[in-house]
Design a protein around this motif. Structure first.
Motif, mmCIF file in Angstrom:
data_model
loop_
_atom_site.group_PDB
_atom_site.id
_atom_site.type_symbol
_atom_site.label_atom_id
_atom_site.label_comp_id
_atom_site.label_asym_id
_atom_site.label_seq_id
_atom_site.Cartn_x
_atom_site.Cartn_y
_atom_site.Cartn_z
ATOM 1 N N PRO A 1 -73.425 30.477 -9.601
ATOM 2 C CA PRO A 1 -72.346 31.472 -9.620
ATOM 3 C C PRO A 1 -71.111 31.074 -10.408
ATOM 4 O O PRO A 1 -70.478 31.929 -11.041
ATOM 5 C CB PRO A 1 -72.028 31.650 -8.129
ATOM 6 N N VAL A 2 -70.765 29.796 -10.432
ATOM 7 C CA VAL A 2 -69.571 29.381 -11.172
ATOM 8 C C VAL A 2 -69.693 29.702 -12.653
ATOM 9 O O VAL A 2 -68.676 29.885 -13.343
ATOM 10 C CB VAL A 2 -69.285 27.881 -10.954
ATOM 11 N N GLY B 1 -69.227 24.303 -5.119
ATOM 12 C CA GLY B 1 -70.188 23.573 -4.312
ATOM 13 C C GLY B 1 -71.237 22.881 -5.156
ATOM 14 O O GLY B 1 -71.408 23.201 -6.341
ATOM 15 N N PRO B 2 -71.969 21.941 -4.588
ATOM 16 C CA PRO B 2 -73.060 21.279 -5.313
ATOM 17 C C PRO B 2 -74.108 22.251 -5.844
ATOM 18 O O PRO B 2 -74.786 21.954 -6.834
ATOM 19 C CB PRO B 2 -73.656 20.337 -4.262
ATOM 20 N N ASP B 3 -74.220 23.420 -5.192
ATOM 21 C CA ASP B 3 -75.157 24.445 -5.639
ATOM 22 C C ASP B 3 -74.531 25.397 -6.655
ATOM 23 O O ASP B 3 -75.172 26.352 -7.097
ATOM 24 C CB ASP B 3 -75.683 25.240 -4.444
ATOM 25 N N GLY B 4 -73.269 25.160 -7.013
ATOM 26 C CA GLY B 4 -72.593 26.024 -7.974
ATOM 27 C C GLY B 4 -71.902 27.224 -7.366
ATOM 28 O O GLY B 4 -71.404 28.081 -8.098
ATOM 29 N N HIS B 5 -71.820 27.309 -6.040
ATOM 30 C CA HIS B 5 -71.153 28.471 -5.444
ATOM 31 C C HIS B 5 -69.649 28.343 -5.575
ATOM 32 O O HIS B 5 -69.096 27.233 -5.647
ATOM 33 C CB HIS B 5 -71.568 28.671 -3.989
ATOM 34 N N SER C 1 -70.015 13.018 -7.571
ATOM 35 C CA SER C 1 -71.232 13.101 -8.377
ATOM 36 C C SER C 1 -72.132 14.253 -7.960
ATOM 37 O O SER C 1 -72.946 14.726 -8.760
ATOM 38 C CB SER C 1 -72.009 11.780 -8.279
ATOM 39 N N ASP C 2 -71.991 14.742 -6.723
ATOM 40 C CA ASP C 2 -72.827 15.853 -6.272
ATOM 41 C C ASP C 2 -72.449 17.166 -6.958
ATOM 42 O O ASP C 2 -73.194 18.145 -6.865
ATOM 43 C CB ASP C 2 -72.760 16.012 -4.751
ATOM 44 N N LYS C 3 -71.306 17.199 -7.660
ATOM 45 C CA LYS C 3 -70.885 18.405 -8.379
ATOM 46 C C LYS C 3 -71.283 18.375 -9.853
ATOM 47 O O LYS C 3 -71.134 19.372 -10.561
ATOM 48 C CB LYS C 3 -69.363 18.575 -8.283
#
Length: 256
Positions: A225-226, A150-154, A206-208
């Motif tokens: 988290p990633v 996800g864009p938040d790194g989840h 680009s959001d990733k």
């Protein structure tokens, strides 16, 4: 046994999906030549579906003995069976329904209308994993784990600033506070994912870019988290150019 992280950049989403699909089929053929059964974890999201659709549409998929492949999922939304938001429905429509597999080869998470509570559903999937445990672990050592980011790194349903990424004492967790709706979900935990031989993360857009850049720069897994995910043999980030915008040139692999 070596373990490295590689970033493979593709020009656009279409090329990305096609390339990952081709590599997946090639790897399956190699694995099935060396072992009786292969266990794969699938992911949802637009790229997860696109990769499976590319496999379905490739004539090469007919050369694979799919009856020896078992499919699992990294996480699932707590919604009814067949709901359009379920990852397993997306995977079935993109590929699995076309393969003629026995029901025993497909291992979906329980649904919200299964008669189980969320906690009981986590226990049920834990028991299903244990039926295929290997290397002394209460779950399979997966050959390939597909993950979206996800864009938040989840990854899966392990989110930043939530306790899920820290859980190491059980294979499956019930998630009740997902910042991304629906709030209730089921997810594999980090030890199960990191026990896999190969973790393949597929990212586009680009959001990733920020999450990928932070993960490769050594960010905290609690923040991103990633950053805490790494397969036993290999961890590959398959990305498009937009998602690779913040990846240092030195980290971009020229080949697999």
């Amino acid at each position: 046994m070596t373990n490295d992280r590689r970033v493979l950049v593709h020009p656009d989403k279409g090329a990305l999906a096609g390339s990952v699909a081709a590599r997946f089929m090639t790897k399956l053929l190699d694995l099935l030549d060396a072992q009786e059964t292969v266990h794969v974890v699938l992911t949802g999201g637009s790229m997860g579906g696109a990769v499976l659709s590319s496999v379905r549409d490739s004539p090469a998929h007919a050369s694979i003995d799919w009856s020896r492949v078992h499919f699992w999922w990294g996480d699932e939304r707590w919604v009814p069976e067949g709901h359009e938001e379920r990852n397993d429905r997306q995977s079935r429509e993109a590929l699995l329904d076309s393969l003629g597999l026995d029901a025993g080869n497909i291992h979906p998470f329980p649904a919200s209308d299964s008669g189980l509570t969320l906690d009981a559903a986590a226990d049920a999937y834990t028991a299903e994993l244990a039926r295929y445990g290997s290397d002394g672990l209460p779950y399979p050592v997966f050959d390939i784990v597909f993950l979206g980011v996800g864009p938040d790194g989840h990854i899966a349903s392990l989110f930043p600033h939530r306790s899920g990424i820290q859980v190491v004492d059980r294979p499956v967790i019930a998630v009740r506070d997902s910042p991304k709706p629906p709030a209730e979900r089921l997810s594999l935990t980090r030890p199960v994912i990191n026990a896999a031989q190969r973790v393949w993360m597929v990212l586009a857009g680009s959001d990733k870019a920020s999450a990928l850049g932070l993960a490769l720069a050594g960010a905290s897994r609690d923040e991103v988290p990633v950053a805490g995910i790494k397969g036993r043999r290999r961890t590959v980030f398959f990305v498009d150019r937009d998602a690779a915008a913040e990846v240092p040139e030195a980290l971009i692999a020229r080949d697999y």
